[in-house]
Design an enzyme around this catalytic site. Structure first.
Site, PDB file in Angstrom:
ATOM      1  N   SER A 158      -7.289   1.687 -13.129  1.00 32.96           N
ATOM      2  CA  SER A 158      -7.251   0.688 -12.063  1.00 32.96           C
ATOM      3  C   SER A 158      -5.858   0.526 -11.466  1.00 32.96           C
ATOM      4  CB  SER A 158      -7.765  -0.656 -12.570  1.00 32.96           C
ATOM      5  OG  SER A 158      -6.974  -1.149 -13.638  1.00 32.96           O
ATOM      6  N   TYR A 159      -4.840   1.103 -12.096  1.00 37.31           N
ATOM      7  CA  TYR A 159      -3.527   1.130 -11.444  1.00 37.31           C
ATOM      8  C   TYR A 159      -3.628   1.894 -10.137  1.00 37.31           C
ATOM      9  CZ  TYR A 159       1.290   2.402 -10.426  1.00 37.31           C
ATOM     10  OH  TYR A 159       2.507   2.593  -9.785  1.00 37.31           O
ATOM     11  N   ALA A 160      -4.295   3.067 -10.187  1.00 42.73           N
ATOM     12  CA  ALA A 160      -4.472   3.863  -8.968  1.00 42.73           C
ATOM     13  C   ALA A 160      -5.288   3.101  -7.936  1.00 42.73           C
ATOM     14  CB  ALA A 160      -5.152   5.190  -9.309  1.00 42.73           C
ATOM     15  N   SER A 162      -5.402  -0.089  -7.562  1.00 38.21           N
ATOM     16  CA  SER A 162      -4.571  -1.164  -6.999  1.00 38.21           C
ATOM     17  C   SER A 162      -3.558  -0.628  -5.997  1.00 38.21           C
ATOM     18  CB  SER A 162      -3.852  -1.920  -8.119  1.00 38.21           C
ATOM     19  OG  SER A 162      -2.851  -1.126  -8.740  1.00 38.21           O
ATOM     20  N   LYS A 163      -3.033   0.584  -6.231  1.00 36.24           N
ATOM     21  CA  LYS A 163      -2.083   1.156  -5.285  1.00 36.24           C
ATOM     22  C   LYS A 163      -2.787   1.566  -3.988  1.00 36.24           C
ATOM     23  CE  LYS A 163       1.715   1.408  -6.101  1.00 36.24           C
ATOM     24  NZ  LYS A 163       2.768   0.359  -5.982  1.00 36.24           N
TER      25      LYS A 163
END
Length: 235
Positions: A158-160, A162-163
């Protein structure tokens, strides 16, 4: 000659370490009064002292970009401490829950997903939205990003996500504002967040400084400037 930032006011979020710390040093070194923020007050105070010792003009204020009232206080402080208008905004604050490349979406916790979106996407939204009433007519806004926002890469969870959302936020503001708003993708950077093996944060800070001062505004506005674009333009 590259124009200096003398007399301008800049806001840099997530400035207590890594890329944000180096961006704060670069912007203050270029002559801007730099208002820096992060959640870690002790680390932020260290950066403030380092910038001041280097001759820079700086104000540090502990801020959680997930809290719009904190961000409102941040930008109001910037207008009081500076010349009454904010010229540069770097919406850099971000988190990564886990180890880069080892957090597949299939195993992501709901708590990590929610906080990635709250910090890395909603935090960009709150930073830009609260800054809007205080922007000068020639302001620029930059959002650091990464290739994971646009290409499916295993292990970034989910980091990707969010970016990607942060880039969409930047594009939306670019469409709605009369000042350039864009993303800057420096590639992999050697930080605590992304791990070893990437570019030095100081070189990335120079890229962001170039985007703020010298990049073609039409290329920045609503777009993503990558390392190749930067190197081609500065050769």
């Amino acid at each position: 000659m590259v124009p200096a930032m003398d007399g301008a006011t800049a806001v840099v979020t997530g400035a207590s370490r890594g890329i944000g710390e180096q961006i704060a040093h670069a912007v203050a070194g270029a002559g801007a009064h730099t208002v820096i923020c992060a959640r870690d007050a002790e680390a932020l105070e260290r950066v403030e002292a380092d910038i001041r010792d280097a001759g820079g003009s700086v104000t540090a204020i502990r801020t959680d970009v997930r809290d719009e009232y904190d961000v409102e206080r941040l930008v109001e402080t910037a207008t009081r401490e500076g010349d009454g208008a904010i010229q540069y905004v770097v919406a850099n604050a971000g988190v990564y829950h886990g180890t880069a490349g080892e957090t597949p979406l299939t195993e992501e916790s709901y708590a990590a997903f929610d906080d990635h979106l709250r910090t890395n996407a909603r935090g960009v939204f709150s930073t830009i939205r609260e800054a809007v009433p205080h922007l000068g007519p020639d302001a620029r806004i930059v959002v650091p990003t990464g290739v994971v926002a646009r290409e499916g890469m295993p292990g970034y969870g989910s980091y990707a996500v969010s970016k990607a959302a942060a880039e969409a936020v930047a594009r939306g503001f670019a469409a709605d504002l009369d000042v350039p708003v864009g993303a800057v993708d420096p590639g992999q950077v050697a930080t605590d967040l992304s791990g070893d093996g990437g570019r030095d944060p100081e070189s990335v800070a120079e890229m962001v400084l170039w985007a703020l001062r010298d990049a073609d505004p039409s290329a920045l506005d609503g777009g993503v400037i990558d390392w190749g674009d930067y190197r081609s333009a500065t050769r």
